[in-house]
Design a protein around this motif. Sequence first.
Motif, mmCIF file in Angstrom:
data_model
loop_
_atom_site.group_PDB
_atom_site.id
_atom_site.type_symbol
_atom_site.label_atom_id
_atom_site.label_comp_id
_atom_site.label_asym_id
_atom_site.label_seq_id
_atom_site.Cartn_x
_atom_site.Cartn_y
_atom_site.Cartn_z
ATOM 1 N N ASP A 21 42.903 39.160 11.130
ATOM 2 C CA ASP A 21 41.596 39.508 11.689
ATOM 3 C C ASP A 21 40.903 40.458 10.715
ATOM 4 O O ASP A 21 41.064 41.667 10.799
ATOM 5 C CB ASP A 21 41.748 40.152 13.069
ATOM 6 C CG ASP A 21 40.415 40.429 13.741
ATOM 7 O OD1 ASP A 21 39.391 39.871 13.311
ATOM 8 O OD2 ASP A 21 40.400 41.216 14.702
ATOM 9 N N THR A 27 39.616 41.592 17.897
ATOM 10 C CA THR A 27 40.362 40.387 18.240
ATOM 11 C C THR A 27 41.850 40.637 18.083
ATOM 12 O O THR A 27 42.661 40.210 18.894
ATOM 13 C CB THR A 27 39.933 39.203 17.343
ATOM 14 O OG1 THR A 27 38.527 39.014 17.496
ATOM 15 C CG2 THR A 27 40.654 37.934 17.725
ATOM 16 N N GLN A 31 44.660 40.307 20.967
ATOM 17 C CA GLN A 31 45.724 39.326 20.750
ATOM 18 C C GLN A 31 47.098 39.985 20.857
ATOM 19 O O GLN A 31 48.006 39.440 21.470
ATOM 20 C CB GLN A 31 45.551 38.661 19.382
ATOM 21 C CG GLN A 31 46.405 37.436 19.196
ATOM 22 C CD GLN A 31 45.995 36.284 20.086
ATOM 23 O OE1 GLN A 31 44.915 35.746 19.952
ATOM 24 N NE2 GLN A 31 46.864 35.885 20.987
ATOM 25 N N LYS A 76 41.771 32.120 6.378
ATOM 26 C CA LYS A 76 40.622 32.341 7.254
ATOM 27 C C LYS A 76 40.555 33.813 7.635
ATOM 28 O O LYS A 76 41.539 34.535 7.551
ATOM 29 C CB LYS A 76 40.732 31.475 8.501
ATOM 30 C CG LYS A 76 40.717 29.995 8.168
ATOM 31 C CD LYS A 76 40.630 29.160 9.390
ATOM 32 C CE LYS A 76 40.569 27.701 8.953
ATOM 33 N NZ LYS A 76 40.521 26.797 10.054
ATOM 34 N N ASP A 77 39.388 34.224 8.082
ATOM 35 C CA ASP A 77 39.185 35.616 8.470
ATOM 36 C C ASP A 77 39.763 35.943 9.843
ATOM 37 O O ASP A 77 39.937 37.100 10.183
ATOM 38 C CB ASP A 77 37.694 35.959 8.465
ATOM 39 C CG ASP A 77 37.117 35.942 7.068
ATOM 40 O OD1 ASP A 77 37.817 36.360 6.127
ATOM 41 O OD2 ASP A 77 35.958 35.515 6.919
ATOM 42 N N SER A 78 40.024 34.914 10.624
ATOM 43 C CA SER A 78 40.547 35.132 11.967
ATOM 44 C C SER A 78 41.438 33.949 12.336
ATOM 45 O O SER A 78 40.935 32.856 12.620
ATOM 46 C CB SER A 78 39.385 35.261 12.952
ATOM 47 O OG SER A 78 39.860 35.464 14.257
ATOM 48 N N GLU A 79 42.744 34.169 12.307
ATOM 49 C CA GLU A 79 43.680 33.105 12.649
ATOM 50 C C GLU A 79 45.054 33.681 12.963
ATOM 51 O O GLU A 79 45.342 34.832 12.665
ATOM 52 C CB GLU A 79 43.794 32.072 11.531
ATOM 53 C CG GLU A 79 44.476 32.567 10.277
ATOM 54 C CD GLU A 79 44.641 31.484 9.217
ATOM 55 O OE1 GLU A 79 44.683 30.282 9.551
ATOM 56 O OE2 GLU A 79 44.732 31.850 8.039
ATOM 57 N N ARG A 92 48.998 27.108 12.309
ATOM 58 C CA ARG A 92 47.810 27.921 12.063
ATOM 59 C C ARG A 92 46.868 27.643 13.221
ATOM 60 O O ARG A 92 46.650 26.482 13.566
ATOM 61 C CB ARG A 92 47.108 27.536 10.767
ATOM 62 C CG ARG A 92 47.805 27.993 9.518
ATOM 63 C CD ARG A 92 46.949 27.631 8.291
ATOM 64 N NE ARG A 92 47.611 28.005 7.079
ATOM 65 C CZ ARG A 92 47.488 29.193 6.482
ATOM 66 N NH1 ARG A 92 46.692 30.094 7.005
ATOM 67 N NH2 ARG A 92 48.134 29.467 5.384
ATOM 68 N N SER A 93 46.313 28.681 13.789
ATOM 69 C CA SER A 93 45.418 28.493 14.922
ATOM 70 C C SER A 93 44.330 29.552 14.894
ATOM 71 O O SER A 93 44.596 30.710 14.567
ATOM 72 C CB SER A 93 46.219 28.611 16.223
ATOM 73 O OG SER A 93 45.353 28.512 17.329
ATOM 74 N N PRO A 94 43.114 29.161 15.267
ATOM 75 C CA PRO A 94 42.065 30.168 15.379
ATOM 76 C C PRO A 94 42.382 31.135 16.516
ATOM 77 O O PRO A 94 43.102 30.789 17.459
ATOM 78 C CB PRO A 94 40.803 29.364 15.691
ATOM 79 C CG PRO A 94 41.213 27.952 15.863
ATOM 80 C CD PRO A 94 42.669 27.826 15.576
ATOM 81 N N LEU A 95 41.861 32.345 16.411
ATOM 82 C CA LEU A 95 42.012 33.341 17.472
ATOM 83 C C LEU A 95 40.816 33.258 18.404
ATOM 84 O O LEU A 95 39.732 32.907 17.968
ATOM 85 C CB LEU A 95 42.091 34.747 16.869
ATOM 86 C CG LEU A 95 43.280 35.030 15.959
ATOM 87 C CD1 LEU A 95 43.178 36.443 15.409
ATOM 88 C CD2 LEU A 95 44.595 34.827 16.674
ATOM 89 N N ILE A 97 44.337 32.990 20.883
ATOM 90 C CA ILE A 97 45.259 31.933 21.279
ATOM 91 C C ILE A 97 46.182 32.476 22.361
ATOM 92 O O ILE A 97 46.574 33.645 22.328
ATOM 93 C CB ILE A 97 46.070 31.413 20.070
ATOM 94 C CG1 ILE A 97 46.972 30.247 20.493
ATOM 95 C CG2 ILE A 97 46.844 32.531 19.402
ATOM 96 C CD1 ILE A 97 47.660 29.547 19.340
#
Length: 121
Positions: A21, A27, A31, A76-79, A92-95, A97
């Motif tokens: 992040d 975020t 999380q 990525k910047d947020s994952e 790998r997943s976007p936040l 999650i």
Amino acid sequence: MGNGQELSSFRWEKRLVIIVDTIQKNTYSNQIKLFTKSLEELEERDILLFYYDGKNLLDTSGKNTDLHLPEGMFQKDSELILIGKDGSIKMRSPLPIDPKEVFQTIDQMPMRRSEIKKGQP
């Protein structure tokens, strides 16, 4: 990160979840709160949580770690990045999650199935 620990030092022992992040910052805290509500599930699956803020890799207490990660790992910047016990990226997943998605992914892995069959939590 200095003369720190290599990712390979966790191989076959721990799974790593890295929350990336670099922009929103909040975020990450949301999380982590979701994951820390599931401490038993984290422990059962041998998961260590980390946070990457764009410069440093931190543990859940906010302390800088000396863990060396491969160049270009953060895309990525947020994952969320899940690294399996074999040292490879499994997810790998976007936040944000839901931690249950991560746990389900792990539970489908052959190594985790083997751990369950052997009676390990």
